[in-house]
Enzyme design. Structure first.
Site, mmCIF file in Angstrom:
data_model
loop_
_atom_site.group_PDB
_atom_site.id
_atom_site.type_symbol
_atom_site.label_atom_id
_atom_site.label_comp_id
_atom_site.label_asym_id
_atom_site.label_seq_id
_atom_site.Cartn_x
_atom_site.Cartn_y
_atom_site.Cartn_z
ATOM 1 N N GLU A 1 0.813 -1.213 0.000
ATOM 2 C CA GLU A 1 0.000 0.000 0.000
ATOM 3 C C GLU A 1 0.849 1.265 0.000
ATOM 4 O OE1 GLU A 1 -3.089 0.089 2.930
ATOM 5 O OE2 GLU A 1 -3.338 -2.097 2.886
ATOM 6 N N CYS B 1 -11.470 -2.080 0.693
ATOM 7 C CA CYS B 1 -11.579 -0.800 1.390
ATOM 8 C C CYS B 1 -10.192 -0.223 1.685
ATOM 9 C CB CYS B 1 -12.299 -0.972 2.726
ATOM 10 S SG CYS B 1 -13.818 -1.920 2.658
ATOM 11 N N ASP B 2 -10.189 1.051 2.001
ATOM 12 C CA ASP B 2 -8.995 1.689 2.551
ATOM 13 C C ASP B 2 -9.439 2.908 3.343
ATOM 14 O OD1 ASP B 2 -6.049 1.465 2.673
ATOM 15 O OD2 ASP B 2 -6.152 3.538 1.971
ATOM 16 N N GLN B 3 -8.556 3.372 4.207
ATOM 17 C CA GLN B 3 -8.899 4.519 5.042
ATOM 18 C C GLN B 3 -7.647 5.286 5.443
ATOM 19 O OE1 GLN B 3 -10.074 4.070 9.294
ATOM 20 N NE2 GLN B 3 -12.043 4.948 8.682
ATOM 21 N N SER C 1 -12.790 4.546 1.886
ATOM 22 C CA SER C 1 -13.194 4.155 0.533
ATOM 23 C C SER C 1 -13.731 2.737 0.524
ATOM 24 C CB SER C 1 -12.018 4.256 -0.436
ATOM 25 O OG SER C 1 -11.021 3.304 -0.111
#
Length: 231
Positions: A46, A110-112, A148
């Protein structure tokens, strides 16, 4: 649509739900709402993903979390394809056992990130950074979470995306509590260095703008709306 309404819709899906995340907190949100799912973990770096040519920390937060979520989905789709591929010497017409185990499903990635005072914050790199994060929240400024969600219908290849933004304000957190949180360890695995459902921090939570599940990392209302777009 409330989180409860979203959860009801997600419990009635015709396709299996696959959570493309190693986050125990996202998984717990689904469990707490009685939503059936399985887990696959994407093998990606990431930190190598950015939307800013010079400084990842200067990336647009919404664009960054979307780009990472799409990268996770892309990687998992490749991993699934690889798993389904039969050995080179296999020539019969029967599907491999791996193919049978991967029926069409809804892949959710997802990501945050947290944004505080205009700066992107991810998971703390060490205890000192986590300590600095937690102390900084003792102001009138909120911690904003950008969460997201990308949903892929693997049967049709349709894909939908979205970002939910929520805000959490804090009362001053005593140093003794900060040290307890760091020693406990969970905050080290949370973007921005805080976890709102930890009993230690609950007394110091002030106003919240947005949904609890969004701040934790999986906004159910957004997820339900995206699933509706691809089903």
């Amino acid at each position: 649509m409330s989180s409860q309404d979203a959860a009801a819709r997600l419990r009635g899906l015709s396709l299996p739900l696959v959570l493309g995340s190693s986050s125990k907190y996202r998984a717990q949100i689904l469990r707490d709402h009685g939503i059936s799912f399985s887990v696959q973990v994407p093998d990606i770096d990431e930190k190598a993903i950015t939307t800013h040519p010079d400084d990842r920390a200067q990336s647009d937060p919404a664009a960054l979390v979307l780009k990472i979520a799409h990268a996770k989905a892309d990687r998992l789709l490749v991993q699934e394809t690889t798993a389904k591929s039969p050995p080179a010497q296999q020539t019969d017409s029967h599907p491999s056992s791996d193919a049978v185990q991967n029926p069409p499903h809804l892949l959710v990635c997802c990501d945050q990130v947290t944004v505080f005072d205009g700066q992107i914050r991810e998971k703390p790199v060490d205890r000192e950074e986590c300590r600095r994060y937690l102390r900084s929240y003792s102001t009138t400024k909120p911690a904003e979470t950008y969460s997201s969600v990308v949903v892929v219908n693997t049967a049709t290849k349709q894909r939908a995306e979205g970002v939910d933004i929520a805000k959490q304000y804090f009362h001053p957190v005593p140093d003794a509590v900060i040290e307890q949180l760091i020693e406990k360890g969970d905050v080290m695995y949370c973007c921005g260095g805080f976890l709102i459902d930890d009993d230690l921090i609950v007394p110091y939570l002030a106003e919240r703008v947005g949904e609890t599940d969004s701040i934790i990392g999986l906004p159910l209302q957004l997820l339900a709306s995206l699933v509706a777009k691809v089903c």
